[in-house]
Design a protein around this motif. Structure first.
Motif, PDB file in Angstrom:
ATOM      1  N   ALA A   1       0.848  -1.196   0.000  1.00 20.23           N
ATOM      2  CA  ALA A   1       0.000   0.000   0.000  1.00 20.23           C
ATOM      3  C   ALA A   1       0.882   1.243   0.000  1.00 20.23           C
ATOM      4  CB  ALA A   1      -0.892  -0.004   1.238  1.00 20.23           C
ATOM      5  N   TRP A   2       0.381   2.328  -0.573  1.00 18.59           N
ATOM      6  CA  TRP A   2       1.180   3.559  -0.684  1.00 18.59           C
ATOM      7  C   TRP A   2       1.651   4.077   0.670  1.00 18.59           C
ATOM      8  CZ3 TRP A   2       3.790   5.022  -4.570  1.00 18.59           C
ATOM      9  CH2 TRP A   2       3.352   4.716  -5.865  1.00 18.59           C
ATOM     10  N   ARG A   3       0.817   3.889   1.694  1.00 24.16           N
ATOM     11  CA  ARG A   3       1.211   4.450   2.987  1.00 24.16           C
ATOM     12  C   ARG A   3       2.472   3.770   3.536  1.00 24.16           C
ATOM     13  NH1 ARG A   3      -0.809   0.309   5.900  1.00 24.16           N
ATOM     14  NH2 ARG A   3      -2.778  -0.473   5.069  1.00 24.16           N
ATOM     15  N   GLU A   4       2.820   2.606   2.963  1.00 24.42           N
ATOM     16  CA  GLU A   4       4.050   1.936   3.393  1.00 24.42           C
ATOM     17  C   GLU A   4       5.296   2.471   2.673  1.00 24.42           C
ATOM     18  OE1 GLU A   4       3.917  -2.423   3.822  1.00 24.42           O
ATOM     19  OE2 GLU A   4       1.755  -2.234   3.507  1.00 24.42           O
ATOM     20  N   PHE A   5       5.092   3.380   1.758  1.00 24.61           N
ATOM     21  CA  PHE A   5       6.230   3.913   0.983  1.00 24.61           C
ATOM     22  C   PHE A   5       7.386   4.375   1.874  1.00 24.61           C
ATOM     23  CE2 PHE A   5       8.422   7.067  -1.696  1.00 24.61           C
ATOM     24  CZ  PHE A   5       8.580   6.352  -2.874  1.00 24.61           C
ATOM     25  N   PRO A   6       7.110   5.174   2.907  1.00 23.57           N
ATOM     26  CA  PRO A   6       8.230   5.637   3.748  1.00 23.57           C
ATOM     27  C   PRO A   6       8.860   4.530   4.598  1.00 23.57           C
ATOM     28  CG  PRO A   6       6.278   7.030   4.037  1.00 23.57           C
ATOM     29  CD  PRO A   6       5.828   5.811   3.306  1.00 23.57           C
ATOM     30  N   ASP A   7       8.198   3.377   4.711  1.00 19.50           N
ATOM     31  CA  ASP A   7       8.839   2.255   5.403  1.00 19.50           C
ATOM     32  C   ASP A   7       9.827   1.536   4.492  1.00 19.50           C
ATOM     33  OD1 ASP A   7       7.057   2.838   7.432  1.00 19.50           O
ATOM     34  OD2 ASP A   7       5.561   1.416   6.657  1.00 19.50           O
ATOM     35  N   GLN A   8       9.677   1.778   3.188  1.00 17.69           N
ATOM     36  CA  GLN A   8      10.531   1.093   2.218  1.00 17.69           C
ATOM     37  C   GLN A   8      11.579   2.011   1.615  1.00 17.69           C
ATOM     38  OE1 GLN A   8       9.357  -1.928   3.298  1.00 17.69           O
ATOM     39  NE2 GLN A   8      10.156  -2.462   1.269  1.00 17.69           N
ATOM     40  N   VAL A   9      11.309   3.295   1.689  1.00 23.24           N
ATOM     41  CA  VAL A   9      12.117   4.266   0.943  1.00 23.24           C
ATOM     42  C   VAL A   9      12.502   5.446   1.825  1.00 23.24           C
ATOM     43  CG1 VAL A   9      12.067   5.909  -0.968  1.00 23.24           C
ATOM     44  CG2 VAL A   9      10.986   3.673  -1.254  1.00 23.24           C
TER      45      VAL A   9
END
Ligand code: 26Q
Length: 820
Positions: A311-319
């Motif tokens: 999900a997009w909200r996980e973006f900062p957990d990956q990047v």
């Protein structure tokens, strides 16, 4: 002797030799019988490259497989220097290569010396990015660098008749370290217009249409870590014409010339590195470079994220994306654009993702270096981005107004749009608003940005958003590679080469400070490094310098705030004193070699005057028989990373003498001390922390403190100021024509004497001269001097870029190493 286990890369000499022969005969299609140094370099590089690639592939596969968070370091500059020696260290097998090359009739130093520097940077900021890549790989952080593949790096400097002449640096002729990825391309749009329309749900959507497209092609460089198989990636984008219908039509209808012109225009984007250091020159092509690189990188990052189906909200957990200064700030806007225009997220949801992703590193407080772009240029080149910037600003100012309803001026002070004529976009403010952390690069600097240029933002966001991460340097290149003998001596006393992984273990050296035999070995190594530099000076300038003299070095970009003028005025003062001495007095004078090096931005006239003066002083002093060995003045041409590796280990004293409060950190100060040299410096940047670590008795500090600078400048402007009397003698000598046509240097003199002395050269002159005198005295006591050097090195552990990267990882990126 202490040698690392260097036998992983190749089983033995025979294996390596076979590889070299194979590459010479097949890859290079040459015969061993006419294998010169260039071919031997190429084959050696290719042999190590083969080993590197295996680890690289494995690392990348593993990072993809574990789907771990990655750091993306966005920098317009990566000042990498040479790669082969570093590859040998990290792949292991340098000893084998050395003896094999020996057998084939080559000296390994000559072979290493064949490589062109990858000089894709100006100075400190670019070299910092390179040290960070080394540390991130060595510490097993999954990290990618993103930059531009300039066809021309920083220009080469020639000195002709005492003047700087710029020569283009075409470095790509043979580059075994890059891998073109012709299948990894991104089309980048410029110009055009925005059309609003309604989607199926009746929501208004923005369509950026028309304009022109340029294609970005990826070139990858492996970044090996030390004593780990981890090998990260540096991805550099190259521009080429998009192969759309449009070109075909032109070509087929016979418009060859304009078709070729389109192609050249596209290629221009990644053609050349802007040679300004700490100066913002608002050229359209520079903004095009920034968007081209940022858009290609973000497309790549988002593409990789989307493969994970999260999900997009996980973006900062990956990047995590780190902005190396404001140069990549458009990434903030571009990510917001992708999320709302392409992926259909709501503004607030998108903005939360954006701000959680970015961190911004500031490298300067100099007003002339703070990036600003005219709104009109944005409107023309990136119309959709300008709209988004206006919206970011609107929401930001609304929140500020709510919190500070009584501060009328606050809104115009912090607005991302400067209401000037023409209106400007303030990139630093955009970067602050778009990031979750903002850091300075040394304690003083981080304090200064919070209390001066960004103080309103501290009020708005609170102090937690702002932090300090003091810069560091990689000990692999800046001690082990540049100074192999010192590295070996240190290894022999600290329990092997583990100190290269934990630099704080250097503190074990402190117990040898009073060990006579150790001091002797230490001093011999310094002397040998000085002999090496003396030979280099002889071979390039045909000037003989005495290696027993004190080598006093200032090498860095030429800039008024760095005050090479203070140094050369001091040299002239010394010269005048020697001239006045009796023969008896001269015998007591400590011999010195003043060594300068550094490039001036081609458009920075005053910096070029400084270079000219240094060279003219050199040509008078160096042939004056009254002076002899007591003083030599050397300007080394074309200072760059590989020359730094020769110069730094040979210094007794280096100069870091910026006007207090102007040098954000400095990193060469760390390199010099780590190589057993002492420093003369001001209370500025990282000098202050170096002093804290090594002790004030081991550094020559002088000059004004940053808190007094404002008042002093005020006094100059209002006339309460007379030029220092010693400096006046120097000016008299210059204006008398002693160092060539006085008119040539009128501007240098009057900047201090008549125009407010903005950099406080006169204020600091007396204390500079006094401190140099102390240096002379202390250098006479060699035992004591060497003790200071050893003690300093023992206490330099803090300044490893490994420590620095761990701080970023913990405080800003929230990322863990990937175990190997
Ligand atoms: C900006 C706009 C347009 C064209 C060029 C530029 C530009 C390019 C390079 C602006 C600044 C730079 C480089 C700045 C730099 O090297 N700063 C140094 O960064 C080091 C690492 O943090 C610090 O140690 C130095 O103190 C700082 O001067």
């Amino acid at each position: 002797a202490w040698t690392k286990n260097q036998f992983d890369g190749f089983k033995n000499k025979d294996e390596f030799e076979k590889e070299v022969v194979r590459h010479v005969e097949t890859t290079l299609a040459r015969s061993m019988f006419n294998c010169d140094d260039v071919a031997a370099y190429s084959a050696t590089a290719l042999a190590f490259r083969d080993r590197l690639i295996k680890d690289w592939n494995k690392t990348q596969q593993r990072q993809t497989f574990t789907d771990s968070k990655r750091i993306y370091y966005l920098s317009l500059e990566f000042l990498m220097g040479r790669a082969l020696d570093n590859a040998m260290l990290n792949v292991k097998g340098k000893d084998i290569a050395k003896s094999a090359l020996d057998e084939l009739g080559f000296r390994i130093e000559d072979i290493i010396g064949q490589e062109n520097d990858a000089a894709l940077g100006n100075g400190g900021l670019g070299r910092l990015a390179a040290c960070f890549l080394d540390s991130m790989a060595s510490l097993n952080y999954p990290a990618w660098g993103y930059g531009l593949r300039y066809r021309y790096g920083i220009f080469k400097q020639e000195i002709i008749d005492g003047y700087q002449v710029e020569v283009p640096d075409y470095w790509l002729d043979f580059n075994p370290w890059e891998f073109p990825r012709h299948d990894v391309t991104v089309d980048i749009q410029f110009y055009g217009h925005v059309r609003k329309s309604q989607d199926a749900n009746g929501k208004t959507v923005a369509n950026w249409e028309g304009g022109e497209t340029v294609t970005a092609v990826a070139y990858d460089m492996p970044i090996p870590g030390y004593d780990t198989p981890s090998t990260n990636n540096l991805r550099l984008w190259s521009s080429k014409a998009a192969s759309g219908e449009f070109d075909f039509q032109k070509f087929n209808s016979g418009e060859y010339e304009s078709s070729v012109a389109d192609q050249q225009r596209a290629e221009t984007i990644s053609a050349v590195l802007y040679p300004n250091d700490n100066l913002d020159r608002g050229k359209e092509l520079r903004l095009k470079q920034q968007y081209f690189w940022v858009a290609a990188s973000l497309y790549d990052i988002v593409r990789r994220f989307k493969k994970s189906k999260r999900a997009w909200r996980e973006f900062p957990d990956q990047v995590a994306i780190q902005l190396n200064d404001t140069h990549p700030t458009l990434a903030v806007v571009e990510l917001q654009r992708i999320l709302i225009d392409k992926e259909g997220l709501e503004w607030d949801e998108a903005w939360a993702i954006v701000t959680a992703t970015f961190g911004y590193t500031n490298h300067t407080v100099l007003p002339e270096a703070l990036e600003k772009w005219p709104v009109g240029l944005f409107q023309h080149l990136l119309p959709r981005h300008l709209q988004i910037i206006y919206d970011i600003n609107l929401f930001f100012l609304q929140s500020v107004e709510k919190r500070f309803p009584d501060d009328r001026d606050m809104l115009s002070r912090v607005s991302i749009i400067e209401e000037s004529q023409p209106k400007m976009v303030r990139m630093a403010y955009l970067a602050i608003v778009g990031s979750h952390k903002v850091n300075g690069v040394a304690e003083l600097h981080s304090d200064l940005i919070q209390t001066t240029i960004f103080k309103d933002f501290v009020k708005i966001y609170g102090a937690d958003k702002f932090t300090n991460v003091t810069n560091g340097i990689t000990p692999r290149r800046w001690l082990h590679q540049a100074n192999p003998r010192l590295s070996e001596l240190i290894a022999s006393k600290t329990g092997g080469y583990d100190y290269l992984k934990d630099l704080t273990t250097l503190n074990k050296l402190e117990q040898y400070v009073d060990d006579k035999a150790f001091r002797k070995e230490w001093a011999e190594i310094k002397y040998a490094n000085k002999v090496r530099l003396a030979k280099y000076i002889k071979s390039t300038l045909d000037i003989t310098v005495n290696p027993a003299a004190l080598f006093d070095v200032q090498v860095k970009r030429i800039h008024e705030y760095k005050r090479q003028q203070l140094n050369i005025f001091g040299v002239i003062y010394r010269y005048l004193q020697i001239k006045e001495m009796s023969a008896e007095e001269r015998k007591k004078q400590a011999p010195r070699v003043s060594i300068f090096g550094g490039k001036a931005a081609p458009g920075y006239w005053m910096a070029k005057q400084i270079i000219h003066l240094i060279n003219n002083v050199g040509s008078v002093v160096n042939k004056d028989p009254d002076v002899g060995d007591l003083l030599k003045v050397i300007f080394l041409e074309d200072y760059n990373v590989s020359k730094a590796e020769i110069i730094i280990p040979a210094s007794d004293l280096s100069e870091h003498i910026s006007t207090a409060g102007t040098e954000a950190s400095g990193t060469s100060n760390m390199k010099f001390v780590l190589n057993g040299g002492l420093i003369i410096g001001t209370c500025d940047g990282a000098n202050i922390e170096i002093t804290r670590e090594i002790g004030q008795e081991n550094i020559f500090l002088f000059g004004t403190l940053s808190e007094d600078v404002e008042d002093l400048r005020h006094n100059h402007t209002y006339g309460k100021h007379a030029v220092d009397s010693g400096l006046q003698k120097v000016f008299d000598a210059i204006t008398s024509g002693k160092f060539g046509d006085a008119n040539d240097f009128g501007a240098l003199v009057s900047a201090v004497r008549d125009h407010g002395d903005y950099y406080l050269v006169s204020d600091d002159f007396q204390s500079y001269i006094d401190t140099q005198k102390m240096v002379d005295e202390e250098y006479k006591n060699q035992e004591e001097w060497v003790s200071k050097c050893i003690r300093s090195v023992a206490r330099m552990g803090f300044f490893s870029s490994d420590r620095c990267i761990n701080e970023y990882a913990e405080e800003i990126w929230n990322i863990e190493p990937l175990a190997v």
